[in-house]
Design an enzyme around this catalytic site. Structure first.
Site, PDB file in Angstrom:
ATOM      1  N   ASP A  27       0.802  -1.352  -0.254  1.00 43.49           N
ATOM      2  CA  ASP A  27      -0.030  -0.054   0.107  1.00 43.49           C
ATOM      3  C   ASP A  27       0.870   1.207   0.007  1.00 43.49           C
ATOM      4  O   ASP A  27       1.926   1.285   0.450  1.00 43.49           O
ATOM      5  CB  ASP A  27      -0.952   0.141   1.447  1.00 43.49           C
ATOM      6  CG  ASP A  27      -2.136   0.934   1.081  1.00 43.49           C
ATOM      7  OD1 ASP A  27      -2.264   1.376   0.097  1.00 43.49           O
ATOM      8  OD2 ASP A  27      -2.674   1.152   1.979  1.00 43.49           O
ATOM      9  N   ASN A  75     -11.008  -2.098  -5.530  1.00 41.23           N
ATOM     10  CA  ASN A  75     -10.122  -1.332  -6.236  1.00 41.23           C
ATOM     11  C   ASN A  75     -10.740  -1.156  -7.700  1.00 41.23           C
ATOM     12  O   ASN A  75     -10.590   0.183  -8.419  1.00 41.23           O
ATOM     13  CB  ASN A  75      -8.773  -1.894  -6.498  1.00 41.23           C
ATOM     14  CG  ASN A  75      -7.996  -1.795  -5.323  1.00 41.23           C
ATOM     15  OD1 ASN A  75      -7.295  -2.631  -5.083  1.00 41.23           O
ATOM     16  ND2 ASN A  75      -8.128  -0.738  -4.636  1.00 41.23           N
TER      17      ASN A  75
HETATM   18  C1  IPE Z   1      -5.577  -2.658  -0.374  1.00 49.85           C
HETATM   19  O1  IPE Z   1      -5.118  -1.512  -0.357  1.00 49.85           O
HETATM   20  C2  IPE Z   1      -5.616  -3.412  -1.610  1.00 49.85           C
HETATM   21  C3  IPE Z   1      -4.473  -3.471  -2.202  1.00 49.85           C
HETATM   22  C4  IPE Z   1      -3.121  -3.295  -1.642  1.00 49.85           C
HETATM   23  C5  IPE Z   1      -4.369  -4.210  -3.476  1.00 49.85           C
HETATM   24  P1  IPE Z   1      -6.242  -0.150  -0.687  1.00 49.85           P
HETATM   25  O2  IPE Z   1      -5.102   1.277  -0.640  1.00 49.85           O
HETATM   26  O3  IPE Z   1      -7.034  -0.548  -1.756  1.00 49.85           O
HETATM   27  O4  IPE Z   1      -7.037  -0.190   0.620  1.00 49.85           O
HETATM   28  P2  IPE Z   1      -7.896   0.797   1.441  1.00 49.85           P
HETATM   29  O5  IPE Z   1      -8.722   1.485   0.427  1.00 49.85           O
HETATM   30  O6  IPE Z   1      -6.734   1.663   2.075  1.00 49.85           O
HETATM   31  O7  IPE Z   1      -8.603   0.180   2.582  1.00 49.85           O
HETATM   32  C1  IPE Z   2      -1.489   0.284  -3.426  1.00 56.61           C
HETATM   33  O1  IPE Z   2      -1.064   1.528  -3.461  1.00 56.61           O
HETATM   34  C2  IPE Z   2      -1.703  -0.410  -4.666  1.00 56.61           C
HETATM   35  C3  IPE Z   2      -3.140  -0.924  -5.050  1.00 56.61           C
HETATM   36  C4  IPE Z   2      -4.151  -0.880  -4.040  1.00 56.61           C
HETATM   37  C5  IPE Z   2      -3.419  -1.478  -6.451  1.00 56.61           C
HETATM   38  P1  IPE Z   2      -2.317   2.536  -3.577  1.00 56.61           P
HETATM   39  O2  IPE Z   2      -2.822   2.808  -5.047  1.00 56.61           O
HETATM   40  O3  IPE Z   2      -3.714   2.085  -2.559  1.00 56.61           O
HETATM   41  O4  IPE Z   2      -1.808   4.071  -3.107  1.00 56.61           O
HETATM   42  P2  IPE Z   2      -2.353   4.920  -1.908  1.00 56.61           P
HETATM   43  O5  IPE Z   2      -2.689   4.111  -0.594  1.00 56.61           O
HETATM   44  O6  IPE Z   2      -3.516   5.488  -2.573  1.00 56.61           O
HETATM   45  O7  IPE Z   2      -1.165   5.850  -1.522  1.00 56.61           O
HETATM   46 MG    MG Z   3      -3.996   2.466  -0.660  1.00 54.00          MG
END
Ligand code: IPE
Ligand code: IPE
Ligand code: MG
Length: 249
Positions: A27, A75
C-alpha cells in the site's frame, strides 16, 4: 460437536523461526507518487520494482509462500484510467518476470475472481500457469491476489460447500474448519504466520480474513515504492521476536 472440532486449526508456535508463509498488503503507491509530484500510475510502476526485490529476498530467506495483494475487488471503484493502467502494468510484469522467476524456482499462482479480469491479463496468467517447475526445483510459490477479496472468497467457498451438500456428497455435520480451508483459494497451503502492510494504514482491507486468524501483524509507515529487501528482512526479524501463544499460556 466435539471439543476437537471447535479448535481453530493452528500449528505449534514457531517463535524464533522463519515464517513459511508471508502475506503482504502493498500500500502507498499513490501517496508516494503524489509526494514526487507525479501521477498515481508512476507510483504503481515503482511498486513493481519493490515487488521484484521483495520476491527475491523472500525466496533467499527460505519462505515457501509469499502472497501479495495486487488488486482488490474494491479497487474497481477507482478512476477507469488508473484501473486500466494497473491492469496493463500487472499483465506486463507477469510476462517480463516469468522467465527469471521460473529459472529461480518461483511459481506464480493467482488467487481471486480471475474470470472478470481484462483479456490481456488473463492471457498473461495463462502463460504464467503454463510454466512448469518440477517439484525438486520449486523454491517458492508467489500467490498474486488479483480481483481478490476475502468476502468474495468465503462466499465462493460457501457456495461450493452448499453445492456439495445439495449433490449429497457432504452433510452439514461434516463441515469443519479444515473443510472450509480446503475450499479457499489457499487450499493446501499453511496460513500466513506474518502479514506486512506498508503505508501506515492499520487495517486488513478484505484480505485473507479466514487465513489471518492467528497471524502476526506488522505495520510500517514506509510507502510501498520505498519498501525494500532490507525492510522485509527487518519484518522477518520482528516476527522472530514475537511470542505466539494461540490462546494458550
Ligand atoms: C488494499 O489497499 C488493496 C491492495 C493493496 C491491492 P487499498 O489502498 O485498496 O485499501 P484501502 O482502501 O486503504 O482500505
Ligand atoms: C497500493 O497503493 C496499490 C493498489 C491498491 C493497487 P495505493 O494505490 O492504494 O496507494 P495509496 O494508498 O492511494 O497511497
Ligand atoms: Mg491504498
Amino acid at each position: 460437536m466435539t471439543q476437537k472440532q471447535n479448535h481453530i486449526p493452528v500449528r505449534e508456535p514457531a517463535s524464533g523461526s522463519t515464517p513459511r508463509h508471508v502475506a503482504v498488503i502493498m500500500d502507498g503507491n499513490g501517496r508516494w507518487a503524489k509526494g514526487q509530484g507525479e501521477e498515481r500510475l508512476y507510483g504503481h510502476r515503482h511498486g513493481v520494482d519493490t515487488v521484484r526485490e521483495v520476491v527475491r529476498t523472500a525466496a533467499e530467506a527460505g519462505i515457501e509462500y509469499l502472497t501479495i495483494y495486487a488488486f482488490s475487488t474494491e479497487n474497481w471503484g477507482r478512476p477507469e484510467a488508473e484501473v486500466d493502467g494497473i491492469m496493463s502494468l500487472i499483465a506486463g510484469a507477469i510476462l517480463s518476470e516469468l522467465d527469471t522467476l521460473t529459472g529461480a524456482g518461483i511459481r506464480m499462482n493467482f488467487i481471486g475472481d480471475l474470470a472478470s479480469l481484462p483479456q490481456a491479463l488473463r492471457e498473461s496468467i495463462r502463460k504464467a500457469r503454463a510454466a512448469d517447475i518440477p517439484d525438486e526445483k520449486l523454491r517458492m510459490t508467489l500467490n498474486v491476489a488479483l480481483n481478490y477479496s476475502a468476502r468474495w472468497e468465503l462466499t465462493e467457498a460457501t457456495r461450493q460447500i452448499g453445492e456439495r451438500i445439495r449433490r449429497g456428497d457432504l452433510t452439514p455435520e461434516e463441515i469443519t474448519p479444515e473443510l472450509i480451508s480446503a475450499h479457499l483459494t489457499t487450499a493446501g497451503m499453511p496460513d500466513p504466520e506474518l502479514l506486512i502492510r506498508t503505508s501506515g494504514e492499520q487495517r486488513l482491507s478484505n484480505f485473507l480474513l479466514w487465513q489471518l486468524s492467528y497471524t502476526e501483524l506488522y505495520f510500517t509507515e514506509t510507502l510501498w515504492p520505498e519498501f525494500d529487501g532490507a525492510q522485509f528482512t527487518k519484518a522477518l526479524e520482528a516476527y522472530r521476536q514475537r511470542e505466539r501463544r494461540f490462546g494458550r499460556l
